[in-house]
Design a protein around this motif. Structure first.
Motif, short mmCIF file in Angstrom:
data_model
loop_
_atom_site.label_atom_id
_atom_site.label_comp_id
_atom_site.label_asym_id
_atom_site.label_seq_id
_atom_site.Cartn_x
_atom_site.Cartn_y
_atom_site.Cartn_z
N LEU A 59 41.62 41.80 23.12
CA LEU A 59 43.07 42.03 22.99
C LEU A 59 43.67 41.18 21.87
O LEU A 59 44.55 41.63 21.13
N ALA A 76 42.78 42.81 18.70
CA ALA A 76 43.42 44.12 18.56
C ALA A 76 44.90 44.00 18.19
O ALA A 76 45.44 44.87 17.51
N PHE A 77 45.57 42.94 18.63
CA PHE A 77 47.01 42.86 18.40
C PHE A 77 47.44 41.70 17.52
O PHE A 77 48.63 41.51 17.30
N PRO A 107 45.65 43.82 13.21
CA PRO A 107 46.90 44.26 12.55
C PRO A 107 47.25 43.42 11.33
O PRO A 107 47.79 43.97 10.36
N GLN A 124 44.98 44.79 8.67
CA GLN A 124 45.41 46.16 8.37
C GLN A 124 46.72 46.16 7.57
O GLN A 124 46.93 46.98 6.68
N THR A 125 47.60 45.19 7.89
CA THR A 125 48.87 45.08 7.18
C THR A 125 48.63 44.81 5.69
O THR A 125 49.29 45.41 4.83
N ASP A 143 47.42 48.05 4.19
CA ASP A 143 48.55 48.99 4.08
C ASP A 143 49.44 48.70 2.88
O ASP A 143 50.05 49.59 2.31
N PHE A 198 61.59 50.42 10.57
CA PHE A 198 62.05 51.23 11.70
C PHE A 198 63.41 51.89 11.48
O PHE A 198 63.88 52.63 12.34
N ARG A 221 52.52 47.40 12.30
CA ARG A 221 51.14 47.77 12.59
C ARG A 221 50.93 47.97 14.10
O ARG A 221 50.27 48.89 14.53
N ASN A 222 51.50 47.06 14.90
CA ASN A 222 51.33 47.20 16.34
C ASN A 222 52.00 48.47 16.86
O ASN A 222 51.52 49.09 17.81
N TYR A 223 53.09 48.86 16.23
CA TYR A 223 53.74 50.11 16.62
C TYR A 223 52.78 51.28 16.35
O TYR A 223 52.61 52.17 17.19
N THR A 251 49.54 51.16 16.24
CA THR A 251 48.47 51.11 17.24
C THR A 251 48.91 51.75 18.55
O THR A 251 48.19 52.55 19.15
N MET A 252 50.12 51.40 18.99
CA MET A 252 50.64 51.95 20.25
C MET A 252 50.79 53.47 20.15
O MET A 252 50.54 54.19 21.12
N LEU A 287 47.45 54.97 20.60
CA LEU A 287 47.02 54.90 22.01
C LEU A 287 47.90 55.77 22.91
O LEU A 287 47.64 55.89 24.10
N LEU A 319 51.46 44.56 26.32
CA LEU A 319 50.07 44.52 25.85
C LEU A 319 49.79 43.51 24.73
O LEU A 319 48.82 42.76 24.83
#
Lengths: 289, 276
Positions: free
Chosen positions: A18, A21-22, A26, A29-30, A33, A252, B126-128, B130-131, B134, B145
């Motif tokens: 976990l 993964a978080f 990321p 990956q950032t 990107d 966002f 990035r976490n968005y 991933t979610m 999933l 999470l």
């Protein structure tokens, strides 16, 4: 020996998976990107090299956010720490109403920043809020603190300091308790003035705590922006724009995830520098222990 | 104080006490003001009359204007879920780091510590994504999470576990205690103060968390209180301030009450967690 490895693997796996993964993936990956364009509709993301970074350098709002964040850090960090130290010294030993004082200092810390932002917004309301009423009493004209370009960032800072000083106080209280009373008694017998005792004995002994809090406050200066959402939304005209809020806005509001990733890389680099700096300063902490 | 007054004049002391009280009053003023506004009719928002009529109406109006009951439920489910997951995952991981030997231990632990600096709070975009992959967007699970594996909890528990004498776990192993048994029956009970301290910090942190929940939720069924409150306060700009402050107090109420009841534990917990 091998069995111990298997046990360790089983115990660690869920947490580490976990965590990677978080946090780690990321982060990596950032960075990747940030070298691609944002996928829009049917057009997939394409490799664009340093184009996002070139945009960054020419982006006036990004520059504004960085300058604002620098001002924000330069003011909130020392003021919060100084107030925290004052608070800790006030309630460290017996004083009339100690329980109330400690509660008053600490309560803002346990409240949701987003909720207290509402209270403060009302406080700052032009011509109406309590802050304004007090100004009215001394004959000053009403002022739109949150809505004016000159003051919006400072209005946000006031709330940050109010929210975190009490939290920092706790760490100073803990540190003050470890200073032996014999030092104080010795100083008293010598007739050392309080101020000299503080500057020569207490302050150096508190140095590790001060360093620890500086690192914390620096991270907070980049991370604690909940109240911006309620109070100013980065405005007016980006006057209170901060890096993390800009990441949120790009990611966002405008859904430009590639550019948001590029901004995030800047953020990660800043935090990494703070982290490495802390590691470096930690060596000096040992000195005092 | 008796021997110490030598260097302290009465004037000094008065100034010191006055300073302490002045700062405390300034600090409590916004809250006191919020309470004043919330318990009086809106006509008294800025008129401070001692005998102004009290009212509970602002609270009922706020409560009925938005699905706060549901938000409360969401927040309580959220903080419970996060805390339970954090404790289960991090207690095991911390034990492995504290007591077992395996290749790459230091490197892995350094990677855990990275999270103290680069938190999931920063890696929103990035976490968005991933979610979304999933299929978890707009679920309470997705809010929690990224925080389940807490680098801070692992660090803190490892420190505590390392202070527990090794003789104890040798004795337990001789008695035929399994590894999970050893962790849960020997280590966890001895680490209770640290666990309690971490629990208080975790609950208050995630009760207050805002940006990630704001991004990842989009419906009443998943929104925690903080996000619900922000929507209530911004969309209904027509709502008067006394109702908004009442709503603000409602959302912070449980934390304020818990804090006042367990003040000593709160302060001690935060102190314990802060001392490394």
């Amino acid at each position: 020996m091998r069995r111990e490895w298997i046990h360790a693997g089983l115990l660690l796996a869920p947490a580490l998976i976990l965590l990677f993964a978080f946090t780690h993936l990321p982060a990596i990956q950032t960075v990747i990107d940030s070298f691609f364009s944002t996928a829009r509709g049917r057009r997939p993301a394409a490799f664009v090299g340093l184009a996002n970074y070139e945009r960054l350098i020419g982006d006036a709002i990004f520059i504004r956010a960085m300058v604002n964040n620098a001002i924000y850090a330069a003011i909130t960090i020392p003021v919060s720490i100084a107030l925290a130290l004052a608070m800790a010294l006030f309630v460290h030993r017996h004083i009339a109403g100690r329980a109330f004082l400690r509660m008053a200092y600490f309560t803002p810390t346990v409240l949701p920043l987003i909720a207290v932002a509402n209270i403060w917004l009302f406080f700052f309301l032009p011509g109406f809020g309590l802050f304004e009423q007090l100004r009215g009493l001394i004959g000053l004209s009403p002022r739109n603190w949150v809505g004016s370009r000159d003051t919006a960032l400072y209005a946000v800072m006031v709330v940050t300091i109010w929210n975190q000083a009490g939290f920092f106080m706790i760490f100073y209280l803990a540190a003050l308790q470890t200073i032996p009373d014999t030092l104080r008694e010795a100083a008293a017998i010598e007739g050392t003035p309080r101020w000299v005792f503080f500057r020569r004995v207490v302050w150096p002994l508190l140095m590790p705590t001060t360093l620890f809090l500086s690192v914390n406050a620096t991270i907070n200066a980049f991370r604690m922006i909940d109240h911006v959402f309620v109070m100013t939304q980065g405005g007016p005209n980006n006057a209170s724009m901060l890096l993390l809020y800009y990441i949120y806005e790009q990611g966002f509001r405008f859904w430009d995830s590639a550019y948001a990733a590029t901004l995030t890389v800047v953020m990660v680099v800043i935090l990494a520098i703070v982290g490495i700096g802390q590691f470096f300063l930690m060596d000096r902490r040992v000195h005092y222990k | 104080m008796s021997t110490l007054v030598v260097t302290q004049t009465r004037f000094d002391r008065t100034l010191f006490v006055a300073g302490a009280w002045a700062l405390a009053l300034v600090w409590i003023l916004p809250l006191a003001y919020a309470v004043w506004t919330a318990i009086h009719p809106s006509a008294y928002e800025t008129r401070f009359v001692l005998l102004a009529p009290l009212t509970f109406e602002n609270f009922t109006r706020a409560w009925n204007a938005a699905p706060f009951a549901r938000y409360f439920l969401n927040t309580i489910m959220l903080v419970t879920m996060i805390l339970a997951a954090q404790l289960i995952l991090c207690i095991h991981a911390a034990f492995a780091f504290a007591r077992l030997d395996f290749p790459g231990k230091n490197l892995l632990f350094a990677l855990v510590l990275v999270q103290l600096m680069v938190m999931p709070d920063i890696l929103l975009v990035r976490n968005y994504a991933t979610m979304a992959q999933l299929g978890l967007v707009d679920t309470i699970l997705a809010i929690g999470l990224p925080y389940f594996a807490s680098g801070f909890a692992i660090f803190l528990l490892r420190q505590t576990f390392m202070t527990i004498p090794k003789e104890l776990d040798e004795a337990a192993r001789v008695e035929g205690c399994s590894l999970p048994g050893l962790i849960w029956r020997v280590y966890v009970p001895l680490a209770k103060p640290t666990i309690l301290a971490f629990a208080l910090v975790s609950v208050s942190h995630h009760w207050n968390n805002f940006i990630w929940p704001l991004i990842i939720t989009s419906s009443v069924e998943t929104r925690p209180l903080t996000v619900g409150l922000s929507i209530f306060a911004t969309t209904d700009s027509g709502t008067d301030w006394s109702v908004i402050t009442a709503a603000t107090l409602i959302t912070s109420g449980p934390l304020i009450i818990a804090f006042l009841l367990f003040q000593r534990q709160f302060v001690q917990s935060f102190m314990r967690v802060g001392i490394k």
